[in-house]
Design an enzyme around this catalytic site. Sequence first.
Site, PDB file in Angstrom:
ATOM      1  N   ASP A  30      -0.219  -8.218   1.483  1.00 22.54           N
ATOM      2  CA  ASP A  30      -0.883  -6.936   1.737  1.00 22.54           C
ATOM      3  C   ASP A  30      -2.021  -7.132   2.739  1.00 22.54           C
ATOM      4  OD1 ASP A  30      -1.066  -4.078  -0.132  1.00 22.54           O
ATOM      5  OD2 ASP A  30      -2.701  -4.551   1.249  1.00 22.54           O
ATOM      6  N   ASN A  85       2.798   2.488  -7.230  1.00 23.85           N
ATOM      7  CA  ASN A  85       2.122   3.770  -7.099  1.00 23.85           C
ATOM      8  C   ASN A  85       3.173   4.801  -6.704  1.00 23.85           C
ATOM      9  OD1 ASN A  85      -0.463   2.691  -7.586  1.00 23.85           O
ATOM     10  ND2 ASN A  85      -0.676   2.094  -5.439  1.00 23.85           N
ATOM     11  N   GLN A  92      -0.291   6.340  -3.684  1.00 21.84           N
ATOM     12  CA  GLN A  92       0.761   5.859  -2.784  1.00 21.84           C
ATOM     13  C   GLN A  92       0.419   6.340  -1.380  1.00 21.84           C
ATOM     14  OE1 GLN A  92       4.852   6.978  -3.681  1.00 21.84           O
ATOM     15  NE2 GLN A  92       5.655   5.666  -2.045  1.00 21.84           N
ATOM     16  N   SER A  93       0.381   5.405  -0.448  1.00 18.64           N
ATOM     17  CA  SER A  93       0.039   5.756   0.935  1.00 18.64           C
ATOM     18  C   SER A  93       1.181   5.476   1.900  1.00 18.64           C
ATOM     19  CB  SER A  93      -1.215   4.999   1.379  1.00 18.64           C
ATOM     20  OG  SER A  93      -0.999   3.601   1.309  1.00 18.64           O
ATOM     21  N   HIS A  98       7.565   0.229  -2.927  1.00 18.53           N
ATOM     22  CA  HIS A  98       7.129  -1.170  -2.872  1.00 18.53           C
ATOM     23  C   HIS A  98       6.441  -1.497  -4.177  1.00 18.53           C
ATOM     24  CE1 HIS A  98       4.124   1.509  -1.133  1.00 18.53           C
ATOM     25  NE2 HIS A  98       3.195   0.720  -1.662  1.00 18.53           N
ATOM     26  N   LEU A  99       6.607  -2.736  -4.590  1.00 19.58           N
ATOM     27  CA  LEU A  99       5.988  -3.236  -5.815  1.00 19.58           C
ATOM     28  C   LEU A  99       4.812  -4.128  -5.422  1.00 19.58           C
ATOM     29  CD1 LEU A  99       6.120  -3.584  -8.921  1.00 19.58           C
ATOM     30  CD2 LEU A  99       7.664  -5.525  -8.519  1.00 19.58           C
ATOM     31  N   HIS A 100       3.618  -3.714  -5.843  1.00 18.98           N
ATOM     32  CA  HIS A 100       2.444  -4.576  -5.643  1.00 18.98           C
ATOM     33  C   HIS A 100       2.492  -5.695  -6.676  1.00 18.98           C
ATOM     34  CE1 HIS A 100      -0.103  -1.721  -3.186  1.00 18.98           C
ATOM     35  NE2 HIS A 100       0.723  -0.844  -3.737  1.00 18.98           N
TER      36      HIS A 100
HETATM   37  P1  DGP Z   1       0.363   2.090  -1.591  1.00 21.29           P
HETATM   38  O1  DGP Z   1      -1.026   2.616  -1.456  1.00 21.29           O
HETATM   39  O2  DGP Z   1       0.778   1.835  -3.025  1.00 21.29           O
HETATM   40  O3  DGP Z   1       1.344   2.932  -0.821  1.00 21.29           O
HETATM   41  O4  DGP Z   1       0.328   0.649  -0.929  1.00 21.29           O
HETATM   42  C1  DGP Z   1       0.509   0.432   0.429  1.00 21.29           C
HETATM   43  C2  DGP Z   1      -0.061  -0.919   0.734  1.00 21.29           C
HETATM   44  O5  DGP Z   1       0.422  -1.318   1.993  1.00 21.29           O
HETATM   45  C3  DGP Z   1      -1.581  -0.955   0.806  1.00 21.29           C
HETATM   46  O6  DGP Z   1      -2.089  -1.803  -0.227  1.00 21.29           O
HETATM   47  C4  DGP Z   1      -1.889  -1.532   2.168  1.00 21.29           C
HETATM   48  C5  DGP Z   1      -0.554  -2.075   2.640  1.00 21.29           C
HETATM   49  N1  DGP Z   1      -0.316  -1.919   4.053  1.00 21.29           N
HETATM   50  C6  DGP Z   1      -0.404  -0.776   4.758  1.00 21.29           C
HETATM   51  N2  DGP Z   1      -0.118  -1.009   6.061  1.00 21.29           N
HETATM   52  C7  DGP Z   1       0.178  -2.337   6.151  1.00 21.29           C
HETATM   53  C8  DGP Z   1       0.560  -3.170   7.225  1.00 21.29           C
HETATM   54  O7  DGP Z   1       0.702  -2.757   8.379  1.00 21.29           O
HETATM   55  N3  DGP Z   1       0.768  -4.478   6.933  1.00 21.29           N
HETATM   56  C9  DGP Z   1       0.620  -4.983   5.671  1.00 21.29           C
HETATM   57  N4  DGP Z   1       0.858  -6.266   5.508  1.00 21.29           N
HETATM   58  N5  DGP Z   1       0.265  -4.214   4.628  1.00 21.29           N
HETATM   59  C10 DGP Z   1       0.044  -2.906   4.875  1.00 21.29           C
END
Ligand code: DGP
Length: 112
Positions: A30, A85, A92-93, A98-100
């Site tokens: 992340d 999320n 969720q963004s 995806h699984l954190h």
């Molecule tokens: P969520 O908020 O659950 O949708 O998690 C999305 C996650 O994705 C957030 O923790 C940050 C990560 N993320 C967003 N853009 C990028 C990216 O360009 N590269 C990486 N490695 N992670 C990203």
Amino acid sequence: MSETIFSKIIAKQIPAKIAYEDERYIVIHDVNPQAPVHVLVIPKRAIATLNDLQQGDAELVGGMFLVAAKIMKDLGYSDYRTVFNCGAGAQQSVFHIHLHVLAGRPFTWPPG
Ligand code: DGP
């Protein structure tokens, strides 16, 4: 569905630190880690949210947890937190499921 940052990472159009990859999944670190280890298990087939899952997706989603367990074992962690999320109200963004998977610090309950 519309393209997301994750489909661009899967297509190698933008870089990411890849922890694992096979024909069905990619695991990346992340960009905004919330723990010393924070990886995202992402199916290559794009599904926007958990609400969009179909019965036939059960094996794909179950496999995400098997990948998570393998990565954690490989990194030497038996204790870790997994989070999905679902929806903007749940933070969720990126609308590609995806699984954190977070490890390397103590976790509290309930989560914030
Ligand atoms: P969520 O908020 O659950 O949708 O998690 C999305 C996650 O994705 C957030 O923790 C940050 C990560 N993320 C967003 N853009 C990028 C990216 O360009 N590269 C990486 N490695 N992670 C990203």
